[in-house]
Design an enzyme around this catalytic site. Structure first.
Site, short mmCIF file in Angstrom:
data_model
loop_
_atom_site.label_atom_id
_atom_site.label_comp_id
_atom_site.label_asym_id
_atom_site.label_seq_id
_atom_site.Cartn_x
_atom_site.Cartn_y
_atom_site.Cartn_z
CE LYS A 106 76.27 59.33 -16.04
NZ LYS A 106 75.51 58.34 -16.83
N1 GLU Z 1 75.41 54.72 -15.99
C1 GLU Z 1 74.33 54.03 -16.65
C2 GLU Z 1 73.66 54.93 -17.66
O1 GLU Z 1 74.24 55.86 -18.15
C3 GLU Z 1 73.36 53.39 -15.67
C4 GLU Z 1 72.68 54.32 -14.72
C5 GLU Z 1 71.88 53.62 -13.62
O2 GLU Z 1 71.77 52.40 -13.63
O3 GLU Z 1 71.37 54.34 -12.76
O4 GLU Z 1 72.55 54.70 -18.08
#
Ligand code: GLU
Length: 416
Positions: A106
């Protein structure tokens, strides 16, 4: 900050409950609760007023045992290292539950995008990518959109990375515009996954989704698509809130009209197809289904006892504190945990990554069919695990995830 509101502490508490039931080896326990890598960067940006600002950015690769790190990047004033680390851990468990070959990562930048121009946001994005460029890549770490970032942000990331590599590299990031290697259905995928898991949960608890009432907190990408798709399968969305206000209509809100309104006004507030109400009371409404689709720590010790819904579908990451979750479970509320309910986004991100690497693109029906299959499978696996261990869906989801990552960690063995 109280421990109830520290996202990483919450993650550890949730993890521990499941690891204990699983009888997890203490060594593996240590490995799985430590982030693999945490990167902190400073990003100087020339602002439109001619002044230089320096923004702090993070990228955390929590665990890459199952594959490259995967997870979004958020732009928000409250971003901090603990939060990003918790979100990266949740991505690790989410990818394992979804059955996709990724680890968890993240990113976040402390900034207030609502006060920044498009040029400033582009400059910030490009500088952030330049700072973390060595750590990301299709086989290393693949970012995606999250709170306050979108397909345009992903396009800038892809371009910056590609310019540095001297070759167009689409698979470095997902959630891109379709014209440049994005996938059909990706924008709607998180909301679609929320709809699918909510539909399955309704079946399980014996609630007829047709006519079931829904309240949605947050009307961004996740909340708005969840509301739209739940309406399309017969549910009645009676209340929606966002950063500015709330709107409700006991006969059901016209979501198509509300989407047109928010396109123009950037908020649900003032929508003429319903009456205004205090957005802080969204979880108290007498509805069958609640969809928290905003930020962390929304269902807490302060309000969990006011919940009347039978199902809570966590579109957001970490919206329910462990204490509130425990109380809801005791009262028989069926909570579809974030790492299952909102896994549709990253699942279609995986499809996007696969398509980019093949250079061959699928039609929307194909994407949605595969997503449906993966989400139903994940839901059933978690439900069966909950029944087997006689526990709640969140603990069961962690059990599934920990089991998978621990097994591969054991198989891979210890390096040096
Ligand atoms: N931000 C989204 C989540 O929290 C998608 C993450 C992604 O597609 O890599 O799942």
């Amino acid at each position: 900050m109280s421990s109830e509101h520290n996202a990483f502490e919450s993650m550890l508490e949730e993890f521990s409950g499941a690891a204990r039931l699983l009888g997890l080896d203490p060594g593996l326990w240590k490995i799985l609760t430590h982030p693999k890598r945490q990167i902190i960067v400073s990003c100087p940006v020339m602002m439109d007023n001619g002044q230089i600002e320096v923004f702090t950015g993070y990228r955390v690769q929590f665990n890459i045992t199952l594959g490259p790190a995967k997870g979004g990047i958020r732009y928000h004033p409250d971003v901090n290292l603990d939060e990003v680390t918790a979100l990266a851990a949740w991505m690790t468990w989410k990818c394992a539950i979804a059955g996709i070959p990724f680890g968890g990562g993240k990113g976040g930048i402390i900034c207030d995008p609502t006060t920044m121009s498009a040029r400033e946001l582009e400059a910030l994005t490009r500088r952030y990518v330049a700072e973390i460029a060595d750590a990301i890549g299709p086989d290393k770490d693949v970012p995606a959109p999250d709170v306050n970032t979108n397909a345009q942000t992903m396009a800038w990331i892809m371009d910056t990375y590609s310019m540095r590599m001297g070759t167009t590299c689409t698979a470095v990031v997902t959630g891109k515009p379709i014209e440049m290697g994005g996938s059909q259905g990706r924008r709607e995928a998180t909301g679609r996954g929320v709809m699918i898991t909510t539909r399955e949960a309704a079946k399980h608890v014996g609630l007829d989704i047709n006519g079931a009432t829904v309240a949605v907190q947050g009307f961004g990408n996740v909340g708005s698509v969840s509301a739209d798709l739940l309406t399309k399968i017969g549910a009645k969305v009676v209340a929606v809130t966002d950063w500015k206000g709330g709107v409700r209509n006991a006969d059901g809100l016209d979501i198509t009209a509300l989407l047109a309104w928010t396109d123009q006004h950037r908020t649900v507030a003032g929508f003429p197809g319903g009456e205004a109400f205090d957005r802080d009371t969204i979880f108290e409404l007498d509805v069958d289904i609640l969809v928290p689709a905003a930020l962390e720590n929304q269902l807490t010790a302060k309000n969990h006892h006011l919940v009347k819904a039978k199902i809570v579908a966590e579109g957001a990451n970490g919206p329910t504190t462990p204490e509130a979750h425990q109380a809801l479970f005791q009262r028989g509320v069926f909570v579809i945990p974030d790492i299952l309910a909102n896994a549709g986004g990253v699942t279609t991100s995986y499809f996007e990554w696969v398509q980019d690497r093949h250079g061959y693109f699928w039609e929307e029906g194909e994407v949605n069919r595969r997503l449906e299959h993966k989400m139903v499978e994940a839901f059933n696996t978690v439900l069966e695990t909950a029944q087997k261990y006689d526990t709640d869906m969140r603990t069961a989801a962690y059990i599934v995830a920990i089991n998978k990552v621990a097994t591969v960690t054991r198989l891979r063995g210890m390096y040096a």
